[in-house]
Design an enzyme around this catalytic site. Structure first.
Site: not given
Ligand code: PLP
Length: 458
Positions: A450, A215, A72, A258, A124-125, A217
């Site tokens: 979507h 960001d 842990y 990614k 990014f979304d 990725a």
């Protein structure tokens, strides 16, 4: 004879995939209500829905899984991840999270409040979602060149410095908690940001005393483009370039699905101890204790190993070379694709592919369905469906670009698969005049429609 290019790895384990018949696909896509998200994976021959979490781990990553320490607190897996992050990115503090958007959730809970403004390059979304969820707003400062798919520009992810300074100048410092630079810029098509631009953004941010977060990725793919395209970096190693990139940031959020080539995982990197300590509370609340934060020990091990492999030049050359190989084939066939090719995906310009279809008939989705019917290849719509309706007027938003994205998973498919994809799309291109009817919506959710939307043929 000059020796040709060849992949920098070989295959040790394989997964069977099956080709289907056109009749089967006609039936399946109808049952899926013409929504590619509803297809079962065994109904797909080549899956280009996303490059996120779909990569193939190496033998070393799998062996690291066996060495995972599931204690842990104080686990060696935590130390392994910490060491890899500080060696590769230079950030001395980090918090593990279960994926990229969780890193955004923790960081933004710490520093963003209602009414704030977050400038950046085509957020990014999920990033935008997490900003808007807090009643703050994302301001896009990407260079205009990014929005012309035919224009050749080496760094379409760059931030327009005048636009950025305009935002910084016209708002009080208290309202701008951070600037976000996305490397590579996913929303503008996996387009890189130049080192020169990162440096300039950092200097501007210092002048106004605002932190910069990357960001990150696809930070390694971004570093590859800097090495290949930017003056002064050809002789630098990817790791040297990555360290310089992050020297211009105060921190980073990472979707490890990614460029760290794992199926699940993420983290936040910090330079400032105080901010790291503030964010720790949210990490414990949302993700788990700071020594695992939503990840198993084995996953942290694989992630650490993945960071080393993802920043090797030979791997990146193979990876980005394969994306460009597909892009060049399509371009040679005369198919309208975004240029230059991005790092992780090829974007097909659906409006130029099917100019006869009115925008109300979901042009990019229609093209993606046609490609599936032709060869069992699954791409994804980046267009009207993804843009959702305007929350105020309830009207459909029609984005400037209707794109079909073909995202290439890392180390998964061969160049023969690329040839197959190109041939399938070529066949659709040959019969494009016969595609006179698109799709219409039968049922949709109020946001992020979507994923679940039901469609039928017009
Ligand atoms: C994928 C991605 C995210 C979100 O990460 P998840 O792991 O999918 O939650 C954030 N930013 C960028 C640029 C991404 O590509």
């Amino acid at each position: 004879m000059k020796l040709p290019f060849a992949e920098s790895y070989k295959t040790k384990m394989v997964e069977s995939i099956r080709r289907s018949t056109r009749e089967e696909r006609e039936k399946w896509i109808q049952e899926a209500n013409y929504n590619l998200f509803n297809l079962k994976s065994n109904q797909v021959f080549i899956d280009l829905l996303t490059d996120s979490g779909t990569g193939a781990m190496s033998d070393k990553q799998w062996s690291e899984m066996m060495l995972g320490d599931e204690s842990y607190a104080g686990a060696s897996s935590y130390s392994k991840m910490k060491n890899a992050i500080s060696e590769i990115t230079g950030f001395p503090y980090f918090l593990p999270t279960h994926q990229g958007r969780a890193a955004e959730n923790v960081l933004f809970s710490t520093i963003i409040k209602a009414g704030d403004i977050v400038p950046g390059n085509s957020h990014f979304d999920t990033t935008k979602g997490h900003i808007e969820f807090r009643k703050a707003s994302a301001v896009d400062c990407t260079i205009d060149e990014a929005f012309d798919t035919t224009l050749d520009h080496p760094f379409k992810g760059d931030i327009n410095l005048e636009k950025l300074e305009g935002v910084l100048k016209s708002n009080p410092k208290e309202k701008i908690p951070l600037i976000i630079v996305t490397v590579t810029c996913n929303s503008s098509g996996g387009q890189p940001v130049s080192m020169k631009n990162m440096k300039a953004v950092s200097q501007l941010a210092k002048k106004y005393d605002i932190p910069v977060f990357f960001d990150s990725a696809r930070f390694a793919e971004n570093a590859y483009f800097i090495k290949i395209r930017e003056d002064g970096y050809r002789d630098k190693s990817i790791r040297e370039i990555v360290l310089e990139m992050f020297s211009y940031a105060d921190g980073m959020t990472m979707s490890s699905k990614k460029d760290a080539i794992v199926n699940m995982g993420g983290f936040i990197g910090f330079r400032d101890k105080g901010l790291f300590e503030k964010a720790t509370m949210y990490n414990i609340l949302f993700e788990g204790y700071i020594s695992y934060g939503g990840m198993s020990g084995r996953d942290m091990n694989a992630l650490a190993q993945g960071l080393y492999e993802g920043t090797e030049f030979n791997y990146l050359e193979t990876r980005i070379g394969q994306v460009a190989y597909l892009g060049q084939k399509l371009k040679d066939f005369g198919i309208p694709v975004q240029y230059p090719f991005g790092g992780h995906a090829i974007f097909v310009d659906a409006k130029r592919f099917l100019p006869q279809l009115p925008k109300e008939q979901l042009v990019a989705q229609t093209l993606a369905v046609e490609l599936y019917l032709e060869g069992g290849v699954r791409g994804v719509e980046i267009g009207t469906l993804l843009a959702d309706r305007d929350p105020e007027t309830g009207e459909n938003r029609y984005p400037e670009l209707e794109l079909m994205r073909l995202a290439i998973p890392r180390r998964v498919y061969s160049d023969n698969h690329m040839d197959f994809i190109a041939a399938a799309l070529f066949n659709v291109f040959e019969r494009k005049e016969q595609i006179t009817k698109g799709l219409k919506i039968v049922e949709e959710a109020p946001i992020l429609r979507h994923f679940t939307v039901k469609l039928e043929k017009v």
